[in-house]
Each structure stands twice: as structure tokens, then as C-alpha cells.
Design a protein around this motif. Structure first.
Motif, mmCIF file in Angstrom:
data_model
loop_
_atom_site.group_PDB
_atom_site.id
_atom_site.type_symbol
_atom_site.label_atom_id
_atom_site.label_comp_id
_atom_site.label_asym_id
_atom_site.label_seq_id
_atom_site.Cartn_x
_atom_site.Cartn_y
_atom_site.Cartn_z
ATOM 1 N N LYS A 507 0.835 -1.198 0.000
ATOM 2 C CA LYS A 507 0.000 0.000 0.000
ATOM 3 C C LYS A 507 0.873 1.253 0.000
ATOM 4 O O LYS A 507 1.940 1.288 0.623
ATOM 5 C CB LYS A 507 -0.894 0.007 1.235
ATOM 6 N N SER A 508 0.420 2.288 -0.718
ATOM 7 C CA SER A 508 1.141 3.557 -0.754
ATOM 8 C C SER A 508 0.197 4.706 -0.412
ATOM 9 O O SER A 508 -0.999 4.655 -0.730
ATOM 10 C CB SER A 508 1.744 3.794 -2.142
ATOM 11 N N ASN A 509 0.748 5.709 0.209
ATOM 12 C CA ASN A 509 0.011 6.947 0.428
ATOM 13 C C ASN A 509 0.461 8.036 -0.540
ATOM 14 O O ASN A 509 0.041 9.198 -0.399
ATOM 15 C CB ASN A 509 0.191 7.425 1.872
ATOM 16 N N TYR A 510 1.333 7.637 -1.496
ATOM 17 C CA TYR A 510 1.878 8.631 -2.419
ATOM 18 C C TYR A 510 1.494 8.331 -3.884
ATOM 19 O O TYR A 510 0.810 9.126 -4.519
ATOM 20 C CB TYR A 510 3.397 8.711 -2.278
ATOM 21 N N ALA A 511 1.959 7.171 -4.400
ATOM 22 C CA ALA A 511 1.674 6.862 -5.811
ATOM 23 C C ALA A 511 1.958 5.393 -6.103
ATOM 24 O O ALA A 511 2.663 4.706 -5.357
ATOM 25 C CB ALA A 511 2.509 7.748 -6.736
ATOM 26 N N TYR A 512 1.396 4.948 -7.252
ATOM 27 C CA TYR A 512 1.636 3.597 -7.763
ATOM 28 C C TYR A 512 2.161 3.703 -9.197
ATOM 29 O O TYR A 512 1.740 4.587 -9.964
ATOM 30 C CB TYR A 512 0.347 2.773 -7.763
ATOM 31 N N LEU A 513 3.044 2.776 -9.554
ATOM 32 C CA LEU A 513 3.640 2.748 -10.894
ATOM 33 C C LEU A 513 3.451 1.366 -11.518
ATOM 34 O O LEU A 513 3.612 0.344 -10.840
ATOM 35 C CB LEU A 513 5.131 3.077 -10.826
ATOM 36 N N ILE A 556 -0.267 6.347 -11.027
ATOM 37 C CA ILE A 556 -1.550 6.585 -10.357
ATOM 38 C C ILE A 556 -1.257 7.281 -9.029
ATOM 39 O O ILE A 556 -0.807 6.655 -8.066
ATOM 40 C CB ILE A 556 -2.310 5.271 -10.110
ATOM 41 N N PRO A 557 -1.458 8.599 -8.966
ATOM 42 C CA PRO A 557 -1.256 9.310 -7.700
ATOM 43 C C PRO A 557 -2.318 8.885 -6.678
ATOM 44 O O PRO A 557 -3.441 8.508 -7.052
ATOM 45 C CB PRO A 557 -1.427 10.782 -8.079
ATOM 46 N N VAL A 558 -1.989 8.962 -5.402
ATOM 47 C CA VAL A 558 -2.954 8.598 -4.368
ATOM 48 C C VAL A 558 -3.835 9.781 -3.973
ATOM 49 O O VAL A 558 -5.026 9.618 -3.714
ATOM 50 C CB VAL A 558 -2.202 8.033 -3.129
#
Length: 837
Positions: A507-513, A556-558
Motif C-alpha cells: 500500500k502507498s500513500n503517495y503513488a503507484y507505478l 496513479i497518484p494517491v
């Protein structure tokens, strides 16, 4: 004179009447008694054979009725079509054989595995009889009613001998969806007073016609690729049984007569044994004798060929069987004028029925020779492949497990043994990664089939082909492969082939690539965009957390999303798993290269797609695109009929795809041009390129070839012109990987399929040629030297602005027959990255 005309009219009327209400005596041998306890076709379907076109539901009803009534028949439903119609198989033999059928099958297969001579004096021959793979060639499936009835009801020593010595795998309809579609058309347009005028509506079915299946595929080209449900059950049956003879009953033009194989000798694939064609010719003598008896004209060895192994009559030839094509002149309805007199539907059925029986007669009388041929085929194949002991073929893509899996899936369907690789290794300058590669030992039973699927062939005995001249599978999939690696690289044999799940790493609170390399990346992106999620694409490369991200990476920014961080993670986890992609989480926007907040990340918009279909459009090309978007990527597409363009609100769409186009009205053209200039993107294929240039959507220059026929005789004109066609070959292109149309391709070379002679000149500015044919482009297949000279350095793609919109024009089909996985992503890039092209 008046009396003569009256006599002619009466005879003609009698002909129509007699053919309108045929009975079984017109078709069946009359020196045979028939079991009255076996239901006739009429008693079940409600009409005489040939009086109406059989619908698939009634065909199924009759086959089940026969199986219930006869101890000579068992029946199974092997699956269903896209339209949920059953794919039936009847097994027909003597009651004694059926009681021991699995023992017979096992013994039959074991004989093909034996290197010692087998006593075939008491072994039955296996014959697979199949009908009407093209739904609007219906005489085959209608004849199937009669053949099945005859085999169930005929009595006497002759039928007992036939059933004792034969196992018949009976496939009454290769193409249920197409057969149903065509039967509906001709039956709803039939008149009480049959009209043979070819201008009558009955003989001109509406687009797309009944030839194809639900997604408008020609299923007689899918025996080798095995991409369709109808093909999959058929190929499973074939390999389960390895029939000795397989028949494929078709129709051809109304003005023809009847054809049976062999075809033109010089157009047989070199991997097919010579004895195969000799046996085919001997079987042909039985057809000739049977057709002579009923007075039907025919021809052989003058047309068609045995080259492409993806056809029903040729696929058996590379698998130790004998494939036989029948082509009957088509009435295309119930009765039609022809050069050979009035052609009635019952007449076409009778010829198919007659040659079905002559096939079985030949099978019985040539039984031992044909059984021995098949056993020797595999014995010789084992001897050949033993020379390659210790050698294997490896294929894969270190960044695309799904595409690699799907080639392995095809091999698996053909009973070809495949293994994982033991460890990562390099060959031919390419890296083969465990989990992303498979290895195929050359020393195995189906070695000849492996050769046929992997070979690259550029020299030929003949320059004419009934179908494509190349289908090299690793090239079609755009996979790295090496031909003679050591079997020491073999890992475990793959028994249960599975496509690996995808996942979000954390899980991220910033972004996914997510990199764009995996085959199902477009499926992931489409679902994410459909959820209303904000998504961007990278126009440049960068690195973060020790991972190098390529052109086309999805960001995909969070923050500022409709979904909260936890909800977004759960959603992406689900979609990644279903789409077989890996999504990496990151906690910072700082990278080596472009940072995640860079202007080189562009926001993507959900595609809203219309696919132009209908009159003037190739149904094959349209169907392949529909199938790709609908079944693989779950992308909703509106099939917009050409006749509906004028009244449709095109503002609903941001992308319109025009498959191979032959004509379009002025009003429709004007409307599409205005829509494009207002910001829409048109994607066109094949002849659409010429139309786009002519209608001034784009500016393009084409190379024209005029080859003088200075020493050609009248007799050879057709062959001369045919040799200048590109029936289907594979060519190498060099690509600019930084261009959005090529996002997701890891190599700078891309094999492309071509079957047109549309030669588009390269732009003077190199960056406007993101895909360009190599200097020596031929990889596999036939092309004449003048065409090859012109192809070198030309381009298969033109991208150009048109007002505020874009036009993407491909000279050739990037979605060919559903097995050209390697270039599917070109279309998806044009759809998803249209604003960046």
C-alpha cells in the motif's frame, strides 16, 4: 415453337417441384434396407432434407434423437460457442466397438508411439467427418443429417463391415453460430415458388453474412492458432484420437462444380510427406467413382492447396493424418441459375452425402495402408527428432509473462511438451527469465508440428498461395527465441499451465507505478480509468527504488482521487490480480530522471470507442478488433453501422476505428471529417489508408509498382498476377521506442504481418516514422522481388494531425486472426495515448 417452350416450361416446373419436396430416395442408396425404428430426419425436424435449410437447434435435436434410438451412436456435448450453442460430437461404430471404445482409442494412440511394426489386420480406422465450418456453406451440415441417418439405420453386410472396421468421429456442424445465422436468412427469404434468379434477395445475405462465427472469424484458419472455443474442442478431440482421415466439407462459387483433394501438387507444404498426397489421390478415386455414378461433374488437382497448416484440410497432414477438402458449388439458398444448369440445394446436399460415404468406403478398403502410414509418420518423426536430442527451443519475454503464456497455451493444446527453464540464461543476445520463458525439447512425438510452427521459410516451389505463406509463432507473438539451446536448461515439465496473477506490491500513500510491457496492461488501465481514477503516462524513462521504468509507465497518484487511500489500494489490488500485472508502490516523487510531478507525465482520458461495421467494411478485420477489445481487454466498444453514421451523435466518442474499408458514402465521409477536425481520433487499417488519403484526412505518398508482363502467355496471366500478391508474410521493422505508439515494446525491432501491397513512403523527418521497414525486411513468407524492393524502407504507419484531431493509419492488420499478439498493443497505444501521438 410454342409447344417446345411449353414442354421446357413444364420440365422446369417439374424440376422445381421435385426438388422442393425431395424425399430420402433422392439421396440414399436404394439397394439397402433401413431400420424402421431409427427416426428419419423429417420425423424429427419437421421437413425433408433440402426442403428448408436446417437450423442448428433442429440439427442438435435430430442428433440426440438418433443417439437415443441407435446402439451405433454415442453423443457428447464438448462445450459451447460464444452464443452458447452446443458443440456436439457423435462417435459412430458397431455396438461391439462402442462397448470397448476407450480400449480401441488407447490401442490406436499406442500404435503411433511404437517403433515396432503393428499388426493392423483387425484394428479399426478412425475417420473424423466434419461439416460446414463456414456457416453459409450449408450443404455439408444438411448432408450430415443424411449421413448420420444412414450410419444408424442402414442394414446388411456392407454397413456391418463398415462399422466393424471404422470409428467415425462425427461433427455435424463445425460452426453452429454461423449456420444458424445463414439458415435464418435463406429460410426467411424463401418463396413458395422457388426463384432461381440470382438477383433475388435470398441469394444476397446481409452483412456480415453467415460464413463466420459470432465474432466474425473464419474458423477454417484457426486449426493451428486455436483461439476460438469451437476450435479448442475440435483440436482437443483431434489430439485425443489422432484420426487417420479428416474431412472438411465446404462450398464454393455457384458456377463451379465439385472439388476434392489433392490440390495443386506444387503448393503442398514441404513438411508434408509425399505419401500423404499419394494416399489422398487414391482416396480421390473413390470419390470420382461415386460421383460418376450419380452423374455429377467434378475436378481435382487444379485448385486449392495444402500449404497453410491452419486450415482443416491441411492441419491433419502435419499430424500424421490425411486431410481432405470438399468444395461443392453453392446454391446460396434453395435454387439458383448456374453455368451448369439449375443448381438446387438438394443437389448440393447429395454430392456432399455421396462423398461422405465414398470417404468411408475408401477408409475401409485402404484401412491397413492408412493405419500403417500414420504409424510410420510418427516413427519417422521420432527418428528425425532423435538427431536433435539434447536440443530445444526457448522462447519468452522477460517483461511480459502473459504473452509468453499464451504461446505456451497454444503448444499445450497441441500436445507439445513444454518445460519451465531451470534458471535464467542468455541466448542469441537475449535474456530468458524463469517465469517469463518456456523451453520446448525438440526430441518429442510432435516434432514435425513444432517445426511447422517455429520455422522461418523464405524459399518456395510455387509463388501462389491459397492462404498465408508464413505464420512463425514466436514472431507473431513478438517473443525472443533461440532455436538450438541445450536441454540442460530444462526445468520441470509444465503439466498444469497457469497464467500468473498480478499484484500490488504494497500500500502507498503517495503513488503507484506500472510498466506498460505486460500484455494485459491495457485491461488494467481501462478498468482504472473507468472507475474515474486519475492516471498519467510517462513520456520518458526514469528510475526509482532500484527499478528502471520504461517509456509508457503508468502513474496513479494517491492524492486527489475519488477513492480514499485504503479503497484505492484494495481496488488496484483486485484489478492488478485480474489483469496479471505488477503494480509497484512508491513513497516519493523524487527519481533518477523525470520526477513524478514532471510535465513529461501526461493525464489520460478514458477512451470512448466506436468501431465502424457494416456494408463496405471487412467483417474479418472488424471482428478481430471487436474480439480483441471485448474478450481480452474488457473494453466497451460501440459497433456503429455504416448506415447509422449519418444520424449518430459522434460526440459520444473520442476514438473511431475504421477497419479495412471498401466504400463509404459522401455524407458519412463529411461527418467523420468534421468530427476528426473537432478533436476526434480516427484509427484506420489497410484500404482505409488509401481512403483517408483520397478524402484528404491525411497527406501520404504511395509507391506504385507496374511490373511489365513481356513474356507471359494468356494461360499464365493469372499466375503472373497472383505472384505479385502478398498473401501473408512477416517482415522486420525498426521502431522508435520513445514514440507513444511503441510504448510497451522492449526491443527496437518488431516483426509485423503484411498481406497488402499498400506501400507508403517514409516521411522526410525521421521522427515522423516511428515504425519503418528494415533494409532487408523479409523474416518469413513469400514476396516477389519487386515488391520486396519497394517495401524496404517504407512505413506501415502514418500519424498525422487533422484540425484538432488525429489520424492513425496502418497499412496492414495488427490484430490478424487473434494470434498476432505481438502487435495488438499498437492498437491499444493508439487508443489510450491518442493525445500524445
Amino acid at each position: 415453337m410454342k409447344k417446345l417452350l411449353l414442354v421446357c416450361f413444364v420440365m422446369f416446373a417439374l424440376t422445381l417441384t421435385s426438388q422442393n419436396t425431395p424425399d430420402l430416395s433422392y439421396y440414399l442408396p436404394q439397394n439397402v434396407a433401413y431400420n424402421k425404428n431409427i427416426p428419419t430426419p423429417e420425423s424429427v425436424v419437421g421437413h425433408q432434407v433440402g426442403e428448408w435449410h436446417i437450423t442448428h437447434d433442429k440439427l442438435v435435436q435430430y442428433m440426440y434423437a438418433l443417439a437415443d434410438a441407435s446402439d451405433r451412436i454415442t453423443i457428447e456435448n464438448r462445450g459451447k460457442t460464444f452464443e452458447a450453442r452446443p458443440l456436439l460430437l457423435l462417435t459412430i461404430s458397431s455396438p461391439k466397438n462402442l462397448a470397448n471404445i476407450e480400449t480401441i482409442r488407447t490401442k490406436h494412440i499406442e500404435a503411433t508411439n511404437s517403433d515396432t511394426s503393428v499388426d493392423n489386420s483387425k484394428n479399426p480406422i478412425v475417420v473424423y467427418q466434419g461439416y460446414s465450418i463456414h456457416g453459409n456453406e450449408p450443404s455439408g451440415s444438411n448432408a450430415a443429417l443424411l449421413v448420420a441417418y444412414y450410419l444408424a439405420a442402414a442394414e446388411g453386410n456392407e454397413i456391418d463391415n463398415l462399422l466393424d472396421n471404422t470409428v467415425i468421429l462425427f461433427d455435424p456442424s463445425y460452426n453452429p453460430d454461423g449456420l444458424q445465422r445463414f439458415a435464418y436468412w435463406v429460410n426467411t427469404n424463401k418463396s413458395i415458388n422457388l426463384n432461381p434468379d440470382p438477383n433475388d434477395r435470398e441469394y444476397s445475405e446481409v452483412w456480415p453474412g453467415g460464413r463466420t462465427n459470432h465474432y466474425w472469424f473464419d474458423m477454417n484458419r484457426d486449426w493451428l492458432p486455436v483461439q476460438l472455443p469451437e476450435s479448442r474442442v475440435r483440436i482437443k478431440t483431434f489430439h485425443k484420437w489422432l484420426p487417420n482421415i479428416l474431412t472438411d466439407h465446404h462450398e464454393m462459387g455457384t458456377y463451379s462444380t465439385f472439388f476434392f483433394q489433392p490440390g495443386i501438387p506444387s503448393r503442398t507444404h514441404p513438411l508434408t510427406p509425399k505419401l500423404n498426397q499419394e494416399l489422398t489421390a487414391k482416396i480421390g478415386n473413390y470419390h470420382a467413382k461415386a460421383l460418376d455414378k450419380i452423374g455429377s461433374l467434378y475436378f481435382t488437382e487444379e485448385s486449392y492447396d495444402d500449404f497453410y497448416y491452419g486450415k482443416g484440410s491441411t492441419f491433419p497432414d502435419i499430424n500424421g493424418s490425411i486431410g481432405i477438402l470438399f468444395e461443392q458449388a453453392s446454391s446460396r439458398g434453395h435454387i439458383q441459375e448456374s453455368d451448369n444448369g439449375i443448381l438446387t440445394f438438394p443437389f448440393t446436399i447429395r454430392n456432399q452425402f455421396t462423398t461422405s460415404l465414398s470417404t468411408l468406403e475408401a477408409a475401409v478398403e485402404m484401412r491397413e495402408d492408412i493405419l500403417t502410414y500414420q504409424q510410420n509418420f510418427y516413427k519417422n518423426a521420432r527418428s528425425e527428432s532423435a538427431k536433435d536430442k539434447g536440443k530445444a527451443i526457448v522462447f519468452g519475454d522477460e517483461k511480459d509473462a502473459a504473452k509468453t503464456f499464451h504461446l505456451a497455451e497454444i503448444l499445450n493444446r497441441h500436445n507439445i511438451r513444454i518445460h519451465e527453464i531451470d534458471n535464467d540464461f542468455k541466448a542469441n543476445g537475449k535474456t530468458f527469465k524463469r517465469g517469463y520463458s518456456f523451453i520446448v525439447p525438440k526430441n518429442q512425438k510432435n516434432s514435425r508440428l513444432i517445426n511447422a510452427m517455429f520455422e522461418k521459410r523464405t524459399s518456395f516451389r510455387d509463388s501462389l498461395f491459397y492462404d498465408i505463406s508464413a505464420w512463425t509463432f514466436p514472431l507473431a507473438f513478438n517473443l525472443d527465441y533461440a532455436n538450438n539451446v541445450a536441454t540442460s536448461n530444462l526445468g520441470n515439465e509444465v503439466k498444469d499451465l497457469k497464467l500468473k496473477d498480478g499484484a500490488v506490491t504494497s500500500k502507498s500513500n503517495y503513488a503507484y507505478l506500472m510498466e506498460w510491457h505486460e500484455y494485459y496492461s491495457p485491461k488494467f488501465l481501462n478498468e482504472v480509468l473507468s472507475k474515474g481514477t486519475r492516471v498519467k503516462v510517462a513520456l520518458k524513462q526514469f528510475s526509482i527504488n532500484g527499478i528502471d521504468y520504461d517509456y509508457g509507465t503508468i502513474l496513479i497518484p494517491v492524492q486527489n482521487q475519488k477513492l480514499k487511500a485504503d479503497e484505492l489500494h484494495s481496488f488496484l489490488q483486485k484489478v492488478a490480480k485480474e489483469s496479471h500485472v505488477t503494480v509497484n508502490s512508491v513513497s516519493t516523487g523524487l527519481t533518477q530522471g523525470i520526477d513524478l510531478g514532471s510535465r513529461n507525465f501526461k493525464t489520460l482520458e478514458k477512451p470512448e470507442i466506436a468501431l465502424i461495421v457494416g456494408s463496405g467494411i471487412s467483417s474479418y478485420d472488424a471482428g478481430e478488433i471487436w474480439h480483441l477489445l471485448d474478450t481480452r481487454y474488457d473494453v466497451t466498444v460501440t459497433k456503429l453501422d455504416t448506415k447509422s453514421i449519418r444520424r449518430a451523435n459522434l460526440d459520444r466518442y473520442n476514438t473511431i476505428i475504421i477497419p479495412n474499408l471498401s466504400r463509404l458514402g459522401d455524407a458519412e465521409t463529411k461527418k467523420l471529417k468534421e468530427w476528426t477536425k473537432n478533436g476526434g481520433t480516427i484509427i484506420g487499417y489497410r484500404n482505409t489508408v488509401k481512403w483517408l488519403e483520397k478524402q484528404e484526412f491525411i497527406k501520404a505518398k504511395f509507391e506504385k509498382i507496374d511490373i511489365p508482363a513481356k513474356t507471359i502467355t494468356f494461360e499464365d496471366v493469372s499466375s503472373f498476377k497472383g505472384a505479385q500478391r502478398i498473401g501473408g508474410a512477416i517482415f522486420e521493422t525498426k521502431i522508435d521506442r520513445s514514440h507513444p505508439i511503441n510504448f510497451g515494446y522492449k526491443n527496437d525491432r518488431l516483426p509485423m504481418f503484411r498481406n497488402t501491397t499498400i506501400f507508403m513512403k517514409a516521411d522526410s523527418l525521421s521522427y515522423n516514422n516511428p515504425i519503418q521497414y528494415a533494409k532487408s525486411p523479409l523474416l518469413s513468407g513469400y514476396i516477389s522481388k519487386p515488391n520486396l524492393d519497394v517495401l524496404s524502407g517504407s512505413v506501415p504507419l502514418k500519424i498525422q494531425k487533422s484540425g484538432n484531431g488525429k489520424v492513425v493509419a496502418f497499412t496492414d492488420n495488427t490484430n490478424f486472426r487473434a494470434f498476432w499478439y505481438g502487435t495488438n498493443k499498437l492498437l491499444m497505444n493508439a487508443i489510450f495515448f491518442r493525445d500524445e501521438l
